[in-house]
Enzyme design. Structure first.
Site, PDB file in Angstrom:
ATOM      1  N   ARG A 104      -4.735   2.218   3.417  1.00 19.72           N
ATOM      2  CA  ARG A 104      -4.720   1.089   2.459  1.00 19.72           C
ATOM      3  C   ARG A 104      -5.701  -0.012   2.884  1.00 19.72           C
ATOM      4  O   ARG A 104      -5.433  -1.199   2.723  1.00 19.72           O
ATOM      5  CB  ARG A 104      -3.317   0.507   2.284  1.00 19.72           C
ATOM      6  CG  ARG A 104      -2.286   1.470   1.813  1.00 19.72           C
ATOM      7  CD  ARG A 104      -2.570   1.982   0.393  1.00 19.72           C
ATOM      8  NE  ARG A 104      -1.549   2.939   0.025  1.00 19.72           N
ATOM      9  CZ  ARG A 104      -1.627   4.252   0.280  1.00 19.72           C
ATOM     10  NH1 ARG A 104      -2.713   4.766   0.841  1.00 19.72           N
ATOM     11  NH2 ARG A 104      -0.668   5.064  -0.068  1.00 19.72           N
ATOM     12  N   SER A 148       4.325  -0.185  -4.240  1.00 15.06           N
ATOM     13  CA  SER A 148       4.796  -0.508  -2.879  1.00 15.06           C
ATOM     14  C   SER A 148       4.325  -1.908  -2.504  1.00 15.06           C
ATOM     15  O   SER A 148       3.129  -2.179  -2.507  1.00 15.06           O
ATOM     16  CB  SER A 148       4.219   0.480  -1.867  1.00 15.06           C
ATOM     17  OG  SER A 148       4.548   1.783  -2.245  1.00 15.06           O
ATOM     18  N   GLU A 207       1.163  -4.941   1.270  1.00 13.75           N
ATOM     19  CA  GLU A 207       0.064  -4.146   0.703  1.00 13.75           C
ATOM     20  C   GLU A 207      -0.550  -4.913  -0.476  1.00 13.75           C
ATOM     21  O   GLU A 207      -1.746  -4.849  -0.728  1.00 13.75           O
ATOM     22  CB  GLU A 207       0.630  -2.793   0.240  1.00 13.75           C
ATOM     23  CG  GLU A 207      -0.395  -1.876  -0.359  1.00 13.75           C
ATOM     24  CD  GLU A 207       0.179  -0.518  -0.769  1.00 13.75           C
ATOM     25  OE1 GLU A 207       0.970   0.073  -0.013  1.00 13.75           O
ATOM     26  OE2 GLU A 207      -0.189  -0.054  -1.859  1.00 13.75           O
TER      27      GLU A 207
HETATM   28  C1  LIG Z   1       3.953   1.200 -10.465  1.00 11.53           C
HETATM   29  C2  LIG Z   1       2.838   1.127  -9.464  1.00 11.53           C
HETATM   30  C3  LIG Z   1       2.608   2.205  -8.616  1.00 11.53           C
HETATM   31  C4  LIG Z   1       1.563   2.164  -7.671  1.00 11.53           C
HETATM   32  N1  LIG Z   1       1.370   3.239  -6.875  1.00 11.53           N
HETATM   33  C5  LIG Z   1       0.377   3.243  -5.970  1.00 11.53           C
HETATM   34  C6  LIG Z   1       0.136   4.382  -5.143  1.00 11.53           C
HETATM   35  O1  LIG Z   1       0.812   5.393  -5.244  1.00 11.53           O
HETATM   36  N2  LIG Z   1      -0.867   4.310  -4.251  1.00 11.53           N
HETATM   37  C7  LIG Z   1      -1.663   3.213  -4.111  1.00 11.53           C
HETATM   38  O2  LIG Z   1      -2.577   3.228  -3.272  1.00 11.53           O
HETATM   39  N3  LIG Z   1      -1.485   2.122  -4.903  1.00 11.53           N
HETATM   40  C8  LIG Z   1      -0.489   2.117  -5.818  1.00 11.53           C
HETATM   41  N4  LIG Z   1      -0.279   1.010  -6.608  1.00 11.53           N
HETATM   42  C9  LIG Z   1      -1.120  -0.180  -6.420  1.00 11.53           C
HETATM   43  C10 LIG Z   1      -2.316  -0.264  -7.393  1.00 11.53           C
HETATM   44  O3  LIG Z   1      -2.120   0.550  -8.507  1.00 11.53           O
HETATM   45  C11 LIG Z   1      -3.630   0.129  -6.724  1.00 11.53           C
HETATM   46  O4  LIG Z   1      -3.866  -0.657  -5.593  1.00 11.53           O
HETATM   47  C12 LIG Z   1      -4.832  -0.013  -7.683  1.00 11.53           C
HETATM   48  O5  LIG Z   1      -5.981   0.554  -7.113  1.00 11.53           O
HETATM   49  C13 LIG Z   1      -5.128  -1.451  -8.058  1.00 11.53           C
HETATM   50  O6  LIG Z   1      -6.094  -1.425  -9.078  1.00 11.53           O
HETATM   51  P1  LIG Z   1      -6.331  -2.638 -10.056  1.00 11.53           P
HETATM   52  O7  LIG Z   1      -7.522  -2.309 -10.895  1.00 11.53           O
HETATM   53  O8  LIG Z   1      -5.079  -2.956 -10.790  1.00 11.53           O
HETATM   54  O9  LIG Z   1      -6.676  -3.792  -9.022  1.00 11.53           O
HETATM   55  P2  LIG Z   1      -6.324  -5.351  -9.140  1.00 11.53           P
HETATM   56  O10 LIG Z   1      -4.868  -5.529  -8.907  1.00 11.53           O
HETATM   57  O11 LIG Z   1      -6.896  -5.928 -10.370  1.00 11.53           O
HETATM   58  O12 LIG Z   1      -7.120  -5.909  -7.885  1.00 11.53           O
HETATM   59  C14 LIG Z   1      -6.713  -5.585  -6.578  1.00 11.53           C
HETATM   60  C15 LIG Z   1      -7.704  -6.222  -5.586  1.00 11.53           C
HETATM   61  O13 LIG Z   1      -8.969  -5.612  -5.721  1.00 11.53           O
HETATM   62  C16 LIG Z   1      -9.956  -6.569  -6.135  1.00 11.53           C
HETATM   63  N5  LIG Z   1     -10.806  -5.882  -7.107  1.00 11.53           N
HETATM   64  C17 LIG Z   1     -10.393  -5.227  -8.216  1.00 11.53           C
HETATM   65  N6  LIG Z   1     -11.448  -4.652  -8.824  1.00 11.53           N
HETATM   66  C18 LIG Z   1     -12.545  -4.963  -8.088  1.00 11.53           C
HETATM   67  C19 LIG Z   1     -13.936  -4.675  -8.206  1.00 11.53           C
HETATM   68  N7  LIG Z   1     -14.424  -3.932  -9.189  1.00 11.53           N
HETATM   69  N8  LIG Z   1     -14.783  -5.178  -7.259  1.00 11.53           N
HETATM   70  C20 LIG Z   1     -14.320  -5.934  -6.242  1.00 11.53           C
HETATM   71  N9  LIG Z   1     -13.013  -6.242  -6.092  1.00 11.53           N
HETATM   72  C21 LIG Z   1     -12.140  -5.761  -6.989  1.00 11.53           C
HETATM   73  C22 LIG Z   1      -9.179  -7.738  -6.713  1.00 11.53           C
HETATM   74  O14 LIG Z   1      -9.899  -8.949  -6.598  1.00 11.53           O
HETATM   75  C23 LIG Z   1      -7.935  -7.717  -5.841  1.00 11.53           C
HETATM   76  O15 LIG Z   1      -8.190  -8.322  -4.597  1.00 11.53           O
HETATM   77  C24 LIG Z   1       0.745   1.017  -7.565  1.00 11.53           C
HETATM   78  C25 LIG Z   1       0.966  -0.059  -8.446  1.00 11.53           C
HETATM   79  C26 LIG Z   1       1.994  -0.005  -9.386  1.00 11.53           C
HETATM   80  C27 LIG Z   1       2.188  -1.148 -10.336  1.00 11.53           C
END
Ligand SMILES: Cc1cc2nc3c(=O)[nH]c(=O)nc-3n(C[C@H](O)[C@H](O)[C@H](O)COP(=O)(O)OP(=O)(O)OC[C@H]3O[C@@H](n4cnc5c(N)ncnc54)[C@H](O)[C@@H]3O)c2cc1C
Length: 338
Positions: free
Chosen positions: A164, A238, A334
């Site tokens: 992570r 998580s 996380e």
């Molecule tokens: C129900 C649920 C289940 C999940 N299961 C998992 C799992 O199994 N495994 C896992 O690893 N994660 C899991 N996650 C967490 C999440 O889905 C991941 O971390 C996902 O990759 C976040 O993507 P996002 O586009 O929503 O990022 P955001 O929440 O929008 O951003 C997260 C971070 O990344 C930065 N960021 C986003 N996009 C960019 C970009 N293009 N360039 C630079 N910085 C950027 C943001 O500024 C922030 O700091 C889960 C979440 C939920 C709600």
């Protein structure tokens, strides 16, 4: 370039926290991103790059500009006998990307089905599930340096992926906007069903022959049963990482708590199941107002409706403290706190 003021972020974070951004804008190409970042307006404010908002907890209004990444598009860049290289825009929804790969027979991401969020955030924390991490299928990415105003590629080693973790969460925090990610996928699948629950689920589904389709479906079924749907119950998956401790500390804990759930993590370390530690402290199903700990999985903190980010954060502080007191282990979040 459209800039919105005093913009509600409630629909833009999966916790459903009702906060506002001072300014909000979206970009769907590198040129548009450049246009926003180079405008005189942009220099006056701090920026947050937003994907699907599924790994964030807003504890207050964002006093700057939220930039929503909407760069779309999926293309095959090249292929050889074994691999196919697929490049996706950072604003492509992750699960839609997985489904695209499965439809086309490109193997490697099927275990990562149904993870919320966008492609651009997948390398940020090296997303992982069911025995696979993004680093296992990663080829390279392109990222825009906010201050130097240049686009540069990052190879697998340059991303410094860990559990992570990546270089973008540490050394280069808030410096780059990831604009696209390229993946190295297999023409002939190498199935990974070693994660206990997948094997059981496949048996339950009566699967006779393995394929990336059935593995994806098994993962979807497991996840849908285990995790709350964020559209109905706000959460960010998580909330804590599984803590890694020295083997010697683990042996001491095991004597005191024989039921402790753990996995080997290299030669000298053991990874503990954070959900188990939290559950043992009595938090599973706990609710205070609208902030709570999910009843089926203690690792997931939830917003039952109108919780503030501060309330969820305070609950996470209490959980960290109680786990520390009972087990002597420090949980790390996380989820990104803002
Ligand atoms: C129900 C649920 C289940 C999940 N299961 C998992 C799992 O199994 N495994 C896992 O690893 N994660 C899991 N996650 C967490 C999440 O889905 C991941 O971390 C996902 O990759 C976040 O993507 P996002 O586009 O929503 O990022 P955001 O929440 O929008 O951003 C997260 C971070 O990344 C930065 N960021 C986003 N996009 C960019 C970009 N293009 N360039 C630079 N910085 C950027 C943001 O500024 C922030 O700091 C889960 C979440 C939920 C709600």
């Amino acid at each position: 370039m459209q800039i919105r003021e005093n913009f509600s972020l409630k629909a833009f974070n999966t916790f459903g926290i009702d906060v506002r951004a001072k300014y909000f804008s979206a970009f769907s190409s590198v040129d548009e991103l450049e246009g926003i970042l180079n405008s005189p307006f942009s220099h006056l404010h701090s920026q947050l790059i937003l994907g699907g908002g599924s790994n964030l907890l807003f504890t207050k209004d964002f006093d700057g500009t939220v930039l929503k990444n909407e760069i779309k598009g999926i293309e095959i860049t090249h292929q050889d006998n074994d691999f196919i290289y697929v490049k996706a825009g950072a604003g492509v929804n992750w699960h839609e990307f997985v489904l695209y790969c499965i439809r086309n027979g490109y193997a490697g991401v099927e275990n990562l089905s149904l993870i919320p969020g966008n492609v651009g955030a997948s390398p940020m924390q090296n997303i992982g599930a069911y025995g696979v991490e993004v680093k296992d299928v990663f080829h390279q990415l392109e990222a825009y340096h906010i201050n130097e105003k240049t686009l540069r590629p990052f190879s697998l080693s340059e991303c410094e992926f860990g559990y992570r973790e990546s270089v973008f969460k540490r050394k280069y925090k808030n410096q780059f906007v990831i604009t696209s990610v390229s993946f190295r996928l297999r023409n002939t699948p190498v199935f990974n069903t070693s994660y206990g629950a997948i094997q059981q689920k496949l048996e339950k589904m009566g699967v006779k022959e393995l394929s990336i389709q059935v593995i994806s479906q098994a993962v979807i079924n497991i996840r849908s049963a285990k995790l709350p749907d964020w559209k109905e119950l706000g959460n960010a998956g998580s909330f804590f990482k599984n803590p890694q401790i020295q083997n010697s500390q683990f042996q001491q804990l095991k004597e005191k708590f024989p039921g402790i759930i753990a996995f080997p993590a290299g030669e000298h370390h053991t990874k503990l199941a954070a959900g188990w530690l939290i559950e043992q402290c009595g938090w599973k199903g706990y609710r205070n107002g609208d902030a709570g700990c999910y009843s089926k999985q203690a690792l997931v903190l939830v917003n039952y409706g109108t919780a503030t980010g501060k309330e969820v954060f305070d609950l996470s502080e209490e959980i960290i403290l109680s786990v520390k007191n009972k087990f002597g282990v420090t949980l790390e979040r996380e989820v990104n706190i803002l």
